[in-house]
Each structure stands twice: as structure tokens, then as C-alpha cells.
Design an enzyme around this catalytic site. Sequence first.
Site, PDB file in Angstrom:
ATOM      1  N   LYS A 227       0.819  -1.206   0.000  1.00 15.97           N
ATOM      2  CA  LYS A 227       0.000   0.000   0.000  1.00 15.97           C
ATOM      3  C   LYS A 227       0.857   1.262   0.000  1.00 15.97           C
ATOM      4  O   LYS A 227       2.059   1.237   0.281  1.00 15.97           O
ATOM      5  CB  LYS A 227      -0.953  -0.021   1.192  1.00 15.97           C
ATOM      6  CG  LYS A 227      -2.113  -0.974   0.977  1.00 15.97           C
ATOM      7  CD  LYS A 227      -3.159  -0.885   2.074  1.00 15.97           C
ATOM      8  CE  LYS A 227      -4.355  -1.783   1.758  1.00 15.97           C
ATOM      9  NZ  LYS A 227      -5.359  -1.778   2.840  1.00 15.97           N
ATOM     10  N   ARG A 262      -3.693 -10.438   4.779  1.00 15.62           N
ATOM     11  CA  ARG A 262      -4.186 -10.364   3.399  1.00 15.62           C
ATOM     12  C   ARG A 262      -3.067  -9.777   2.548  1.00 15.62           C
ATOM     13  O   ARG A 262      -2.697  -8.611   2.712  1.00 15.62           O
ATOM     14  CB  ARG A 262      -5.444  -9.494   3.328  1.00 15.62           C
ATOM     15  CG  ARG A 262      -6.043  -9.359   1.924  1.00 15.62           C
ATOM     16  CD  ARG A 262      -7.262  -8.445   1.947  1.00 15.62           C
ATOM     17  NE  ARG A 262      -7.839  -8.294   0.614  1.00 15.62           N
ATOM     18  CZ  ARG A 262      -7.460  -7.387  -0.277  1.00 15.62           C
ATOM     19  NH1 ARG A 262      -6.470  -6.535   0.011  1.00 15.62           N
ATOM     20  NH2 ARG A 262      -8.033  -7.318  -1.463  1.00 15.62           N
TER      21      ARG A 262
END
Length: 295
Positions: A227, A262
Amino acid sequence: MKQTTLNLHGRLFDLSTPQVMGIVNVTPDSFYAGSRRHGEESFRQRVEEIIEQGGSMIDVGGCSTRPGASLPSEEEEKERLRPFLAFMQREYPTLPLSVDTFRAGIAAWAVEVYGADIINDITGGAGDPNMFCTMARLGVPYILMHMEGGLEGMHHEVDYKPNVETAVLDFFIQKVATLRELGVKDIILDPGYGFSKHTADNFRLLGQSGKAFHSLGLPILTGYSRKRTVWQTLNTSPDEALNGTTVLNTVALLQGTADILRVHDVKEAVEAVKLVQALRAALGESSQDFNSIYQ
């Protein structure tokens, strides 16, 4: 006491050891190109890769949430998801499958037609007023992610008062109470790293999440994979964010706030789990030496 199992259509799935959820995107515009998959051969290659590298769950999404992405219609989202869901139902029916969607209609369709096991809603119910009631009816685990401002605000940075961890905890307390009243039994918390938060807040939330969320007794999903917080802090790019992702995943594991990781990169996440578990075993869960690592 913390919940350590999920009910997946009558099968108990164990979370007493952190599990790794491999990401599959069937979108044309996911922020990390390496996660995009189209066609059965590509599906098979990715699923086999996840399994061989030690992943135990899959999360598939048909709607990109990268900055600037256009949201598809519900029918377009279905058309993107359908080939993969049909493939999984036919070829890997026992592999736990999570569907990443904020639409109640997609959630019901994925569970009832294709046997999806989990619904992963990045909006925490704000994207569709029918989502919570639909989850109660479906009876499958629900990933409740924190995000302020709904879909339009997902990439806006919010100033949290008094601090981000208190705001997220309050959000979870309220939403979990509503879900429980409706009869939703299995809830997984996702702090929503990277959504409606400053970079500093993402780091603070990670650092404080152990103290903030353990009292809720619910499984926690950590989703930091490649991210913006990682690659902008390192002045690199999503393609170069694997090492940084692994560092932050390890921090979450040390704090006990990563019952599910995840990730795009399964092998490295599985290795992080194994190493942290070995550290826990060597020091003992309640030892002062171990606690001092992450306090």
C-alpha cells in the site's frame, strides 16, 4: 477470550495460528498489476501458487479501490467475478474464498450461487444499507473494515480526535453491536490501513492496535500489502514494496493483531508467520521478554 475459529458453511476454520489470505484481482485496473488475473489458466496458476506457498485462503475482488479508479456497475462487477467464482466452485470448492465487495446484491449472489465463504466489505456497511441485514441472512463470516466517509471519502485523509485508534475502536464497537443485534455471528475486524487515514495515522494505528482491539475478542485482518503508506514512506513504488510490507506484517504478528494477513506475496507472509511463531514458542506467550518486543 478471543475467537479462534470461523464457521465456513458448517466447516470450522482454525485461526489459532495466523493464516495467510492470497489476493486475486479480476479487475483491469488494480493498483498492483501483479495481482490481476484473467482467464482460467491464469486463475489456476495463481491459486496453485497461493496453495504451494502456504496460503490457506483467497480473497477475490472485482472492483478496484485505487485512487482515481471508476467504480463498475453491479452488473459489470458480477461479470468480472463470475468466471473466477465458477472456476473456484468447480476446481477448489473446499479452499476458503472471500469476496471483496461493498454491494449486498453481489454478496448474496456470490454466497448463494457460487458458495463463497466470506464477505469482505471495505466500507463497513456504509456502501450499501442492505449489507448488514444480508450478512445476517447469509450466515457467513463478515470482514468489517474501518473507513470514514463512505466510498467517496475512502482516499480523503481524516483528522481523528482524540486519536485514530480511539476513533477506529469506537467505530468497531458500534458496528459490531449492530451486527450482533441482527444475528451476525462471525465478524473479522480490519482497521482499514490506507483508507481515509494520514500516513502517520496508519503507523500509529498499527502500533496501537494491540492495545486498542484485543478487548473486542474478535479476529483481526491486517491488510498492508504494497500500500501507499509503505512505498511512499520508502520513496519507491508498489512494485518495490515487498520488503516494507513484510516488515509491517511482522509488526502486526508480534502484536497479535494479524489473525489473517491479506497479501499479494504469500511466500514471504507465510515465512513471517513461521518465524514469529517460532519466537513465541521459544519465549513463551506470557513471558516478559516476549511482551517487551511489541509494547
